[in-house]
Motif scaffolding. Structure first.
Motif, mmCIF file in Angstrom:
data_model
loop_
_atom_site.group_PDB
_atom_site.id
_atom_site.type_symbol
_atom_site.label_atom_id
_atom_site.label_comp_id
_atom_site.label_asym_id
_atom_site.label_seq_id
_atom_site.Cartn_x
_atom_site.Cartn_y
_atom_site.Cartn_z
ATOM 1 N N ALA A 151 0.835 -1.220 0.000
ATOM 2 C CA ALA A 151 0.000 0.000 0.000
ATOM 3 C C ALA A 151 0.852 1.245 0.000
ATOM 4 C CB ALA A 151 -0.933 -0.024 1.213
ATOM 5 N N SER A 152 1.932 1.249 0.797
ATOM 6 C CA SER A 152 2.808 2.422 0.833
ATOM 7 C C SER A 152 3.464 2.641 -0.526
ATOM 8 C CB SER A 152 3.868 2.230 1.922
ATOM 9 O OG SER A 152 3.236 2.067 3.187
ATOM 10 N N GLY A 153 3.927 1.563 -1.174
ATOM 11 C CA GLY A 153 4.552 1.703 -2.489
ATOM 12 C C GLY A 153 3.564 2.222 -3.530
ATOM 13 N N GLY A 154 2.291 1.768 -3.484
ATOM 14 C CA GLY A 154 1.279 2.243 -4.442
ATOM 15 C C GLY A 154 0.996 3.730 -4.293
ATOM 16 N N VAL A 155 0.955 4.224 -3.061
ATOM 17 C CA VAL A 155 0.712 5.663 -2.829
ATOM 18 C C VAL A 155 1.849 6.485 -3.391
ATOM 19 C CG1 VAL A 155 0.475 7.421 -1.064
ATOM 20 C CG2 VAL A 155 -0.782 5.275 -0.859
ATOM 21 N N ALA A 156 3.081 6.021 -3.188
ATOM 22 C CA ALA A 156 4.240 6.759 -3.714
ATOM 23 C C ALA A 156 4.215 6.787 -5.236
ATOM 24 C CB ALA A 156 5.528 6.100 -3.205
ATOM 25 N N LEU A 157 3.849 5.642 -5.853
ATOM 26 C CA LEU A 157 3.776 5.605 -7.321
ATOM 27 C C LEU A 157 2.702 6.550 -7.847
ATOM 28 C CD1 LEU A 157 4.728 4.326 -9.952
ATOM 29 C CD2 LEU A 157 3.068 2.490 -9.595
ATOM 30 N N LEU A 158 1.565 6.623 -7.193
ATOM 31 C CA LEU A 158 0.500 7.558 -7.622
ATOM 32 C C LEU A 158 0.946 8.997 -7.497
ATOM 33 C CD1 LEU A 158 -2.699 5.863 -6.090
ATOM 34 C CD2 LEU A 158 -1.998 5.967 -8.489
ATOM 35 N N LEU A 159 1.707 9.310 -6.446
ATOM 36 C CA LEU A 159 2.203 10.687 -6.297
ATOM 37 C C LEU A 159 3.145 11.045 -7.435
ATOM 38 C CD1 LEU A 159 2.828 10.881 -2.432
ATOM 39 C CD2 LEU A 159 1.052 12.009 -3.767
ATOM 40 N N VAL A 160 4.033 10.099 -7.813
ATOM 41 C CA VAL A 160 4.972 10.373 -8.908
ATOM 42 C C VAL A 160 4.221 10.582 -10.224
ATOM 43 C CG1 VAL A 160 6.843 9.404 -10.274
ATOM 44 C CG2 VAL A 160 6.886 9.191 -7.786
ATOM 45 N N ILE A 161 3.219 9.722 -10.512
ATOM 46 C CA ILE A 161 2.432 9.866 -11.746
ATOM 47 C C ILE A 161 1.689 11.203 -11.764
ATOM 48 C CG2 ILE A 161 0.488 8.908 -13.044
ATOM 49 C CD1 ILE A 161 1.390 6.141 -12.105
ATOM 50 N N GLY A 162 1.116 11.619 -10.645
ATOM 51 C CA GLY A 162 0.407 12.901 -10.574
ATOM 52 C C GLY A 162 1.319 14.070 -10.868
ATOM 53 N N LEU A 163 2.564 14.007 -10.345
ATOM 54 C CA LEU A 163 3.507 15.107 -10.610
ATOM 55 C C LEU A 163 3.852 15.168 -12.087
ATOM 56 C CD1 LEU A 163 5.878 14.788 -7.511
ATOM 57 C CD2 LEU A 163 4.146 16.536 -7.939
ATOM 58 N N VAL A 164 4.055 13.995 -12.736
ATOM 59 C CA VAL A 164 4.402 13.982 -14.160
ATOM 60 C C VAL A 164 3.248 14.533 -14.995
ATOM 61 C CG1 VAL A 164 4.946 12.491 -16.110
ATOM 62 C CG2 VAL A 164 6.074 12.121 -13.903
ATOM 63 N N VAL A 165 2.023 14.117 -14.718
ATOM 64 C CA VAL A 165 0.859 14.607 -15.475
ATOM 65 C C VAL A 165 0.680 16.100 -15.301
ATOM 66 C CG1 VAL A 165 -1.655 14.475 -15.664
ATOM 67 C CG2 VAL A 165 -0.297 12.375 -15.459
ATOM 68 N N ALA A 166 0.884 16.602 -14.087
ATOM 69 C CA ALA A 166 0.752 18.057 -13.855
ATOM 70 C C ALA A 166 1.782 18.825 -14.639
ATOM 71 C CB ALA A 166 0.880 18.345 -12.357
ATOM 72 N N ALA A 167 3.016 18.259 -14.737
ATOM 73 C CA ALA A 167 4.063 18.950 -15.504
ATOM 74 C C ALA A 167 3.730 18.970 -16.987
ATOM 75 C CB ALA A 167 5.410 18.255 -15.261
ATOM 76 N N LEU A 168 3.153 17.838 -17.505
ATOM 77 C CA LEU A 168 2.793 17.807 -18.925
ATOM 78 C C LEU A 168 1.658 18.767 -19.229
ATOM 79 C CD1 LEU A 168 2.990 13.961 -19.643
ATOM 80 C CD2 LEU A 168 4.606 15.740 -20.340
ATOM 81 N N LEU A 169 0.647 18.847 -18.363
ATOM 82 C CA LEU A 169 -0.484 19.739 -18.601
ATOM 83 C C LEU A 169 -0.098 21.198 -18.536
ATOM 84 C CD1 LEU A 169 -3.338 17.920 -16.617
ATOM 85 C CD2 LEU A 169 -2.974 18.005 -19.098
ATOM 86 N N SER A 170 0.822 21.530 -17.666
ATOM 87 C CA SER A 170 1.237 22.946 -17.573
ATOM 88 C C SER A 170 1.981 23.394 -18.800
ATOM 89 C CB SER A 170 2.095 23.151 -16.327
ATOM 90 O OG SER A 170 3.291 22.369 -16.410
ATOM 91 N N GLY A 171 2.563 22.479 -19.620
ATOM 92 C CA GLY A 171 3.252 22.822 -20.861
ATOM 93 C C GLY A 171 4.505 23.614 -20.649
ATOM 94 N N GLY A 172 5.048 23.581 -19.543
ATOM 95 C CA GLY A 172 6.302 24.279 -19.308
ATOM 96 C C GLY A 172 6.150 25.780 -19.253
ATOM 97 N N GLU A 173 4.897 26.246 -18.989
ATOM 98 C CA GLU A 173 4.718 27.685 -18.930
ATOM 99 C C GLU A 173 5.387 28.252 -17.693
ATOM 100 O OE1 GLU A 173 0.636 28.506 -19.034
ATOM 101 O OE2 GLU A 173 0.319 27.783 -21.094
ATOM 102 N N GLU A 174 6.009 29.398 -17.910
ATOM 103 C CA GLU A 174 6.670 30.065 -16.792
ATOM 104 C C GLU A 174 5.650 30.888 -16.032
ATOM 105 O OE1 GLU A 174 9.859 32.338 -18.174
ATOM 106 O OE2 GLU A 174 11.005 30.651 -18.978
#
Length: 219
Positions: free
Chosen positions: A40-63
């Motif tokens: 369970a702890s490993g799954g939560v950490a993996l979801l946090l990493v995926i959420g950060l990657v998706v947020a970075a892609l959606l923001s498009g690198g805007e400053e």
């Protein structure tokens, strides 16, 4: 300190209690972590990493928006709201002119239309003639005269023109009916053998002349 307060080793009982607790805690085996908790702890950490990657892609690198520099803030200065003054109660609104009273203004620079006066040429006498009836006399010539009829015909250039003329020494006037004026006038011719001329002289609207000959034959 009595016997109840002494342990078998001859030590006070409170010291032996601490010793017993230490031995008992050391002797107890360390609890093992459950494999379910680790997954369970490993799954939560993996979801946090995926959420950060998706947020970075959606923001498009805007400053992120940069705040204006201190120099720009000093140049623009503080924004002062403009407050419009309320209308004065004494000022009455100017009434608009009614549609009926409004008159179109004339342009000063517009040229005034000039009317071209039609110049009509003055009337003139185009022809003048006289005819005698009868045109001769033959007979006794003792102390007498003949009175033939002189038919005067005057033609003018404009209808209704007034004419003035003389025939046989007598003055006459009249108005042309259309462009032709005609009149019968009796003239006096003496009974003398020979040819007698009857003259027609027109003075208006312009000068013209004509003549006729009356012949007398005495017996």
């Amino acid at each position: 300190m009595d016997d109840d307060d002494v342990t078998r080793d001859g030590l006070p009982r409170f010291l032996d209690l601490e010793h017993d607790d230490t031995d008992s805690s050391a002797a107890e085996p360390e609890p093992q972590r459950s494999p379910t908790v680790l997954l369970a702890s490993g799954g939560v950490a993996l979801l946090l990493v995926i959420g950060l990657v998706v947020a970075a892609l959606l923001s498009g690198g805007e400053e992120p928006a940069r705040s204006p520099s201190p120099a720009a803030r000093r140049a623009t200065g503080p924004v002062v709201p403009t407050v419009s003054a309320p209308p004065s109660p004494e000022a009455s609104p100017t009434p608009s002119p009614s549609p009926g009273s409004a008159r179109p203004s004339r342009t000063r620079n517009s040229p005034t239309p000039t009317r071209t006066a039609s110049t009509t040429p003055p009337a003139t006498t185009t022809s003048a003639s006289v005819r005698l009836s009868p045109a001769s006399y033959e007979g006794p010539c003792l102390f007498g005269s003949e009175s033939p009829v002189a038919t005067v015909t005057i033609r003018v250039s404009r209808p209704g023109t007034r004419v003035a003329y003389s025939v046989g020494g007598r003055e006459f006037t009249g108005t042309a009916q259309g462009t032709t004026y005609s009149r019968d006038v009796k003239v006096q011719i003496p009974r003398r053998s020979g040819s007698h001329t009857v003259a027609l002289n027109v003075s208006a609207p312009s000068t013209a002349s004509g003549s006729a000959t009356f012949v007398v034959k005495c017996r």
